[in-house]
Design an enzyme around this catalytic site. Structure first.
Site, mmCIF file in Angstrom:
data_model
loop_
_atom_site.group_PDB
_atom_site.id
_atom_site.type_symbol
_atom_site.label_atom_id
_atom_site.label_comp_id
_atom_site.label_asym_id
_atom_site.label_seq_id
_atom_site.Cartn_x
_atom_site.Cartn_y
_atom_site.Cartn_z
ATOM 1 N N GLU A 129 75.152 -38.831 -18.892
ATOM 2 C CA GLU A 129 75.728 -40.082 -19.387
ATOM 3 C C GLU A 129 74.694 -40.906 -20.136
ATOM 4 O O GLU A 129 74.966 -41.465 -21.210
ATOM 5 C CB GLU A 129 76.308 -40.887 -18.216
ATOM 6 C CG GLU A 129 77.403 -40.193 -17.444
ATOM 7 C CD GLU A 129 78.649 -39.973 -18.270
ATOM 8 O OE1 GLU A 129 78.884 -40.745 -19.207
ATOM 9 O OE2 GLU A 129 79.389 -39.021 -17.981
ATOM 10 N N HIS A 132 73.954 -39.850 -23.724
ATOM 11 C CA HIS A 132 74.796 -40.385 -24.786
ATOM 12 C C HIS A 132 74.288 -41.747 -25.273
ATOM 13 O O HIS A 132 74.379 -42.064 -26.456
ATOM 14 C CB HIS A 132 76.241 -40.527 -24.295
ATOM 15 C CG HIS A 132 77.002 -39.238 -24.267
ATOM 16 N ND1 HIS A 132 77.170 -38.454 -25.395
ATOM 17 C CD2 HIS A 132 77.647 -38.594 -23.258
ATOM 18 C CE1 HIS A 132 77.883 -37.383 -25.075
ATOM 19 N NE2 HIS A 132 78.176 -37.440 -23.796
#
Length: 250
Positions: A129, A132
């Protein structure tokens, strides 16, 4: 099944609302269009902060003494900063298998994910996560959302209609942004970031592979949005295992 807003949905809602308050009609469209081109990391972080703050207010957040919070705090105790980004963590007491990281360093992990993942697998997911965010995928997605908002507003202004976007229009823009999944390349690069993150901090890189393998077995609606956006979790797991074999990390 109840679905909670994704970070991008909240970010788009927040960013568009701020723009709508500043200008109307075509002027707002121009401002949004420029924002989609010049949006800085600082702006992304601020929009993220506001968006996540709104989400936290609307979500069942685990308290400081909750076992889920205590477990997450223990897992991430070494990682209050990731790639120079200050990170804050919370648990949403929601059964969905999900997690997200926003541009301000907010990481939110859902109870459903914690229920099926080991500590190492949770770190692998958090690394993905944050990949990103570090790779600017979140910023680029927000730019795309603002660009679509500019086009929509520009068309609406041709009939002389001015004023703020309605709640339904804002929701439509956010839904459009949510529908634009991260590309296969972006997902691969986020996988690579997580792999390097795990390796550099002495974790087992195979935790990334096993997290994919668990997601592949789940199927259906309760799947991690970002990690399952392409139907090839088994291939991604195999890619991680092949790389670990080459690195002598089996």
């Amino acid at each position: 099944m109840n679905r909670f807003s994704t970070p991008l949905l909240a970010l788009c809602l927040t960013a568009t609302t701020l723009v709508a308050q500043a200008q109307g009609g075509l002027g707002r469209a121009i401002l949004e269009g420029l924002g989609s081109i010049t949006l800085s990391d600082a702006q992304v972080a601020e929009y993220s902060r506001q968006g996540v703050q709104q989400m936290d207010a609307q979500s069942p957040v685990a308290g400081p003494n909750d076992p889920y919070t205590q477990r997450l705090n223990r897992i991430v105790a070494r990682h209050h900063t990731i790639s120079g980004i200050p990170v804050n963590y919370k648990v949403y007491l929601v059964k969905d298998v999900n997690a997200f990281a926003a541009g301000d360093g907010s990481v939110r992990v859902f109870k459903g994910l914690m229920d099926i993942m080991t500590d190492g697998e949770l770190i692998a997911v958090i690394g993905h996560e944050m990949g990103h965010v570090v790779n600017h995928d979140t910023r680029d997605a927000m730019k795309s959302g603002l660009r679509r908002a500019a086009i929509r507003d520009g068309l609406a202004s041709t009939n002389g209609a001015l004023g703020r976007l309605s709640r339904s229009q804002l929701a439509g823009i956010a839904d459009g942004l949510y529908g634009a999944k991260f590309s296969r390349q972006q997902e691969t690069e986020a996988d690579d970031y997580s792999y390097k993150f795990l390796k550099s901090h002495g974790y087992s890189v195979l935790a990334l592979a096993t997290s994919f393998e668990k997601l592949a077995k789940l199927g259906g609606g309760n799947t991690l949005e970002v990690l399952s956006s392409h139907p090839d979790s088994q291939k991604r797991a195999a890619r991680v295992r092949d790389r670990a074999r080459r690195d002598g990390l089996r």
